[in-house]
Design an enzyme around this catalytic site. Structure first.
Site: not given
Length: 298
Positions: A170, A12, A163
């Protein structure tokens, strides 16, 4: 464009900095970060001009859920909330419904790029109504390295679903690289494994950012002696496997990679003790072969 961001951690904080670098006005709030601009959600909302955009980068689960419910009571009809953390895609419907009761839009957004995103850009995968995605598009464009780095994947939930699958892939890629590294290290034929892996970064079909990270780690610690063998997992890897089961999709690589992470946390797991016991019994000739004439099928 003006936007508020809630959560100024490694992701963030860097996202807020990238937005500012590209001319956006950002108001940041975090309970713990000294870099916050305001000291409460109420103050953050008060600093933004309507119609507002507030982006959440909080841990999935209760922290995100509580912030959304609080914002539902603070924002106005026409405002939009973007959930950029790693919430489970099935939670997005609930989040959107809570905000819709107050006339507030909702966009779920998966963001990939890690701590290097501020410099290199982030891949952005979002879900939501067209009108809400259009409202936040300038922020998405400023995060992405290029236009192709943005994907409006579908309705609410699609961004986090994409995602999730991204992270499952991944897992499999990281596991394959780790297994290849261990095999090279065990071989008597390869005296300089880091050099070999570094050469794979150019021209080969396995070149990737994950390979770059492995090579970088080996440059810092050639034997990785400073690292433990324990590997944690995020919720997304588990959710990917759960979805594969639900949809009857064969996903052996991602599933095996998840299970390998489980095993890494239990060096003295019951299954390993059982295996050791069987090996010991074999060595002592305690395991007998059933007679050939036995009609059993095991």
């Amino acid at each position: 464009m003006q936007a508020g961001i809630v959560g100024l951690g490694r992701m963030g904080g860097n996202m807020a900095a990238r937005w500012r670098d590209r001319g956006h006005e950002v108001v940041g709030y975090s309970r713990t970060s000294p870099d916050r601009d305001v000291d409460s959600l109420e103050e953050l909302v008060g600093k933004l001009a309507a119609p507002r955009v507030v982006w959440l980068m909080l841990p999935a689960g209760d922290p995100t859920r509580q912030a959304l419910r609080q914002l539902a009571g603070l924002l106005s009809p026409g405002d939009v909330v973007v959930e950029g953390g790693n919430s489970r895609f099935s939670d997005d419907t609930e989040h959107a419904a809570v905000l819709a009761e107050h006339g507030i839009g909702y966009v779920d957004c998966g963001v990939s790029g890690g701590i290097w995103g501020r410099e290199n850009g982030y891949a952005v995968m979002c879900g939501g109504a067209d009108e809400h995605v259009r409202r936040v598009w300038p922020l998405l464009e400023s995060l992405a390295p290029e236009q192709d780095g943005i994907c409006h994947a579908g309705p609410v939930g699609a961004g986090h679903y994409v995602k999730m699958v991204h992270n499952g892939i991944e897992y499999g890629m990281m596991q394959a690289l780790a297994e290849g590294y261990e095999l090279l290290e065990a071989s008597e034929y390869v005296p300089d494994v880091p050099k070999v892996l570094a050469s794979w970064r150019h021209g080969t079909v396995v070149r990737s950012w994950l390979l770059d990270l492995l090579v970088r780690a080996l440059e810092q610690d050639s034997g990785l002696a400073g690292l433990s063998g324990r590997v944690d997992d995020s919720g997304e890897g588990r959710w990917t496997v759960e979805e594969a089961v639900r949809l009857a999709v064969s996903a052996p690589a991602m599933t095996a990679a998840l299970f390998a992470r489980f095993a890494s946390r239990k060096p003295d797991a019951a299954q390993l003790r059982a295996l050791a016991a069987m090996r010991q019994q074999f060595g002592g000739h305690a395991v007998h072969t059933a007679p050939a004439a036995s009609g059993g099928n095991g």
